[in-house]
Scaffold this active site. Structure first.
Site, PDB file in Angstrom:
ATOM      1  N   LYS A   1      41.406  35.498  51.816  1.00 25.59           N
ATOM      2  CA  LYS A   1      41.275  35.131  50.391  1.00 25.59           C
ATOM      3  C   LYS A   1      42.548  35.528  49.633  1.00 25.59           C
ATOM      4  O   LYS A   1      43.066  36.628  49.832  1.00 25.59           O
ATOM      5  CB  LYS A   1      40.040  35.803  49.798  1.00 25.59           C
ATOM      6  CG  LYS A   1      40.063  37.328  49.788  1.00 25.59           C
ATOM      7  CD  LYS A   1      38.715  37.854  49.338  1.00 25.59           C
ATOM      8  CE  LYS A   1      38.678  39.356  49.195  1.00 25.59           C
ATOM      9  NZ  LYS A   1      39.519  39.925  48.145  1.00 25.59           N
TER      10      LYS A   1
ATOM     11  N   ASP B   1      37.628  43.515  52.497  1.00 21.89           N
ATOM     12  CA  ASP B   1      39.029  43.996  52.468  1.00 21.89           C
ATOM     13  C   ASP B   1      39.267  45.389  53.059  1.00 21.89           C
ATOM     14  O   ASP B   1      40.060  46.176  52.493  1.00 21.89           O
ATOM     15  CB  ASP B   1      39.561  43.969  51.019  1.00 21.89           C
ATOM     16  CG  ASP B   1      39.562  42.580  50.421  1.00 21.89           C
ATOM     17  OD1 ASP B   1      39.198  41.619  51.127  1.00 21.89           O
ATOM     18  OD2 ASP B   1      39.921  42.448  49.231  1.00 21.89           O
TER      19      ASP B   1
ATOM     20  N   CYS C   1      37.702  44.195  44.132  1.00 25.45           N
ATOM     21  CA  CYS C   1      37.268  43.058  44.967  1.00 25.45           C
ATOM     22  C   CYS C   1      35.771  43.054  45.248  1.00 25.45           C
ATOM     23  O   CYS C   1      35.173  41.981  45.384  1.00 25.45           O
ATOM     24  CB  CYS C   1      38.088  43.014  46.242  1.00 25.45           C
ATOM     25  SG  CYS C   1      39.795  42.526  45.892  1.00 25.45           S
TER      26      CYS C   1
HETATM   27  C1  C5J Z   1      40.811  45.021  46.439  1.00 25.71           C
HETATM   28  C2  C5J Z   1      42.705  45.457  45.018  1.00 25.71           C
HETATM   29  N1  C5J Z   1      40.519  44.643  47.675  1.00 25.71           N
HETATM   30  N2  C5J Z   1      42.212  46.626  44.582  1.00 25.71           N
HETATM   31  N3  C5J Z   1      42.076  44.741  45.961  1.00 25.71           N
HETATM   32  O1  C5J Z   1      40.012  45.617  45.747  1.00 25.71           O
HETATM   33  O2  C5J Z   1      43.764  45.040  44.574  1.00 25.71           O
END
Ligand code: C5J
Length: 232
Positions: A137, A32, A170
């Site tokens: 995702k 991400d 994540c």
């Molecule tokens: C991730 C989030 N990628 N913090 N998402 O950690 O909402």
């Protein structure tokens, strides 16, 4: 793309103990690293976070990405986000809290956390090559409702070098999912970051505690060193 890494063994200096990896069955999993989390005006900032906290992970990830590309290691990027009609976004996720903009609302980088919008894309410094795998995702974990298991099986992957953002959300969710599926996960300490430095520290501690209950933790330099000094 085939994982063209030769079958070579490297020992990574990690916690709670060193881990021997066969690079041919190892993939770099980058979680991400999207504009929506990293830049002002995206999802992360709408939740009230200081997005500058995440910038520290970019350089270490870039170094690992270069090494993976140079050696032909499988590279998998993930992106959290939703379909434009929000059919894959549970109301419990969209409606919670009091963000300045909700998932799907128009923002300065397009609709917040929506596939195809500028904010959903990966930051330019770590942009995927055409032959690299990109997994979209809807959840925090990269295995939930995605083709990640099929991809890893196709390339014979048993070990994951995991980095990205955020450490406790994540990255941790994905590592826990991967651990239950039998993958050895080495989490890159300086290649992960959180909006909350204390959560970053605790997120890493949770992984390596109890003899490595979810996996191993190593810094990017240790992995790069192990890749350089591998034996056949
Ligand atoms: C991730 C989030 N990628 N913090 N998402 O950690 O909402």
């Amino acid at each position: 793309m085939l994982n063209s890494t030769k079958s070579t063994l490297g020992v990574v200096s990690a916690e709670p103990e060193p881990i021997k990896l066969d690079w041919a069955s190892t993939a770099l999993l980058i979680i991400d690293m999207q504009r929506d989390f990293m830049e002002p005006g995206g999802f992360g900032e709408t939740l009230g976070n200081d997005v500058s906290q995440l910038a520290r992970a970019v350089k270490p990830i870039g170094a690992l990405l270069k090494a993976a590309r140079d050696t032909g290691m499988l590279v998998v990027h993930t992106r959290e986000g939703h379909l434009p009609d929000l059919s894959d976004a549970p109301p419990a996720k969209v409606e919670r809290g009091a963000p300045s903009l909700r998932i799907g609302d128009p923002g300065p980088m397009g609709r917040i956390l929506i596939r195809g919008e500028a904010g959903h894309d990966i930051i330019p410094e770590l942009y995927p090559l055409d032959n690299e795998v990109v997994i979209d995702k809807p959840g925090k974990g990269a295995f939930y409702a995605t083709e990640l298991t099929d991809v890893l099986e196709k390339y014979g992957i048993e070990n994951l070098l995991v980095c990205g953002v955020t450490t406790e959300v994540c990255v941790n969710t994905t590592v826990r999912e991967a651990n239950d599926r039998g993958y050895r996960c080495v989490v890159i300490s300086d290649g992960c970051a959180s909006y909350f430095p204390e959560f970053h520290e605790m997120g890493l501690k949770m992984i390596k505690a109890q003899g490595g209950i979810f996996g191993w933790v190593a810094d990017s330099a240790a992995v790069l060193e192990a890749m350089k000094t591998s034996t056949t």
